[in-house]
Scaffold this motif. Structure first.
Motif, PDB file in Angstrom:
ATOM      1  N   CYS A  18     -66.553  24.776  14.730  1.00  0.00           N
ATOM      2  CA  CYS A  18     -66.474  24.217  15.955  1.00  0.00           C
ATOM      3  C   CYS A  18     -67.732  23.557  16.294  1.00  0.00           C
ATOM      4  CB  CYS A  18     -65.927  24.896  16.981  1.00  0.00           C
ATOM      5  SG  CYS A  18     -65.604  24.028  18.629  1.00  0.00           S
ATOM      6  N   PHE A  20     -68.774  21.757  18.899  1.00  0.00           N
ATOM      7  CA  PHE A  20     -68.726  21.873  20.271  1.00  0.00           C
ATOM      8  C   PHE A  20     -69.470  23.164  20.548  1.00  0.00           C
ATOM      9  CE2 PHE A  20     -65.423  18.671  21.446  1.00  0.00           C
ATOM     10  CZ  PHE A  20     -65.811  17.875  20.499  1.00  0.00           C
ATOM     11  N   CYS A  21     -68.665  24.408  20.159  1.00  0.00           N
ATOM     12  CA  CYS A  21     -69.062  25.875  20.595  1.00  0.00           C
ATOM     13  C   CYS A  21     -70.076  26.284  19.722  1.00  0.00           C
ATOM     14  CB  CYS A  21     -67.862  26.729  20.570  1.00  0.00           C
ATOM     15  SG  CYS A  21     -66.439  26.104  21.504  1.00  0.00           S
ATOM     16  N   HIS A  35     -58.457  28.936  18.284  1.00  0.00           N
ATOM     17  CA  HIS A  35     -59.891  28.788  18.862  1.00  0.00           C
ATOM     18  C   HIS A  35     -59.725  27.535  19.937  1.00  0.00           C
ATOM     19  CE1 HIS A  35     -64.194  28.174  19.494  1.00  0.00           C
ATOM     20  NE2 HIS A  35     -63.859  26.775  19.245  1.00  0.00           N
ATOM     21  N   HIS A  41     -63.356  27.888  23.814  1.00  0.00           N
ATOM     22  CA  HIS A  41     -63.435  26.228  23.912  1.00  0.00           C
ATOM     23  C   HIS A  41     -63.348  25.227  24.935  1.00  0.00           C
ATOM     24  CE1 HIS A  41     -63.480  22.895  20.883  1.00  0.00           C
ATOM     25  NE2 HIS A  41     -62.319  22.578  21.440  1.00  0.00           N
TER      26      HIS A  41
HETATM   27 ZN   LIG Z   1     -64.952  25.298  20.058  1.00  0.00          ZN
END
Ligand SMILES: [Zn+2]
Ligand SMILES: [Zn+2]
Ligand SMILES: [Zn+2]
Ligand SMILES: [Zn+2]
Ligand SMILES: [Zn+2]
Length: 250
Positions: A18, A20-21, A35, A41
């Motif tokens: 991911c 973003f994370c 997730h 998230h």
């Molecule tokens: Zn994420």
């Protein structure tokens, strides 16, 4: 910048990540689903929209306020906690606090350049700290701000045009932008009125809007009981402790 991407990518080694994370996720479909719907998230997505951070088509992350691409191993939440970003936020909050300028649409729009709007002046300008500062201090903006604040502070025009009248303090003030702003920001009696009112009505669904914006309106409105109450601290205090009010369910 692209919106609608959920942040899940396959990296060159075929691992699922991911972006973003900045976490790796086991390849199983259920893990990915878990997730995306998990609290971490969701929190990341919120941080991104609140702070102007976007996902680029090449899977890098871009911070609009800092005009910078995040490091590969830096998550959105790490970035916003960093010096550059938090200094930017602090400077902005300093500038626009109480000015009725709203950054939300700037921060959540997925365009590299986006004008910032001043709703008071009904104007838009390219977003830089310097231009924002210039606007906030401009004569036009001060005039519009004073006009707006009058309706939120119980201040009304007087026939002679040379003065305005503060309903809360029952005093006359010179009808000049600076004198009006000074009264609102610095007058002890005036600030005390708001402080004691806020103490009483806090969390009680009582609105002073009409009392403050209409010269001859004498009551506050309790939204919980759906009734009007004479707008004095004593009356409002009595009201919030009254049977009627206490027995209303939210
Ligand atoms: Zn994420
Ligand atoms: Zn940033
Ligand atoms: Zn303005
Ligand atoms: Zn006053
Ligand atoms: Zn009530």
């Amino acid at each position: 910048m692209k919106t609608g991407h959920n942040g899940i990518v396959n990296d060159a080694q075929g691992r699922v990540k991911c972006v973003f994370c900045v976490v790796q996720i086991p390849k199983a479909f259920s893990c990915i689903e878990q997730h995306i719907h998990g609290s971490k998230h969701k929190e990341t997505l919120e941080i991104m929209t609140d702070n102007g951070i976007f996902h680029n088509e090449d899977n890098t992350m871009y911070c609009k306020p800092c005009k910078t691409i995040l490091n590969n191993d830096e998550s959105a939440s790490q970035h916003v906690d960093g010096d550059q970003h938090s200094n930017w936020i602090a400077a902005i909050e300093d500038l626009i606090g109480g000015e009725f300028i709203n950054l939300d649409s700037y921060l959540c729009s997925a365009k590299y350049e986006e004008d910032i709007r001043c709703d008071l002046c009904e104007t838009a300008f390219p977003f830089t700290l310097a231009l924002l500062e210039k606007h906030v201090n401009s004569h036009d903006h001060r005039v519009h701000l004073a006009e707006k604040l009058k309706t939120l502070n119980g201040i009304f025009p007087v026939e002679n045009g040379e003065e305005v009248w503060c309903k809360l303090c029952d005093v006359y003030i010179e009808n000049k932008v600076q004198a009006i702003l000074d009264h609102i920001d610095d007058d002890e009696l005036h600030m005390k009125w708001f402080a004691s009112m806020d103490d009483i009505i806090e969390d009680h669904d009582i609105s002073l809007d009409e009392f403050l914006s209409e010269e001859h309106h004498t009551t506050a409105e309790c939204g919980k009981c759906n009734m009007e109450i004479d707008c004095t601290t004593e009356n409002l205090e009595d009201h919030i402790f009254s049977e009627t009010h206490l027995n209303q369910f939210d």
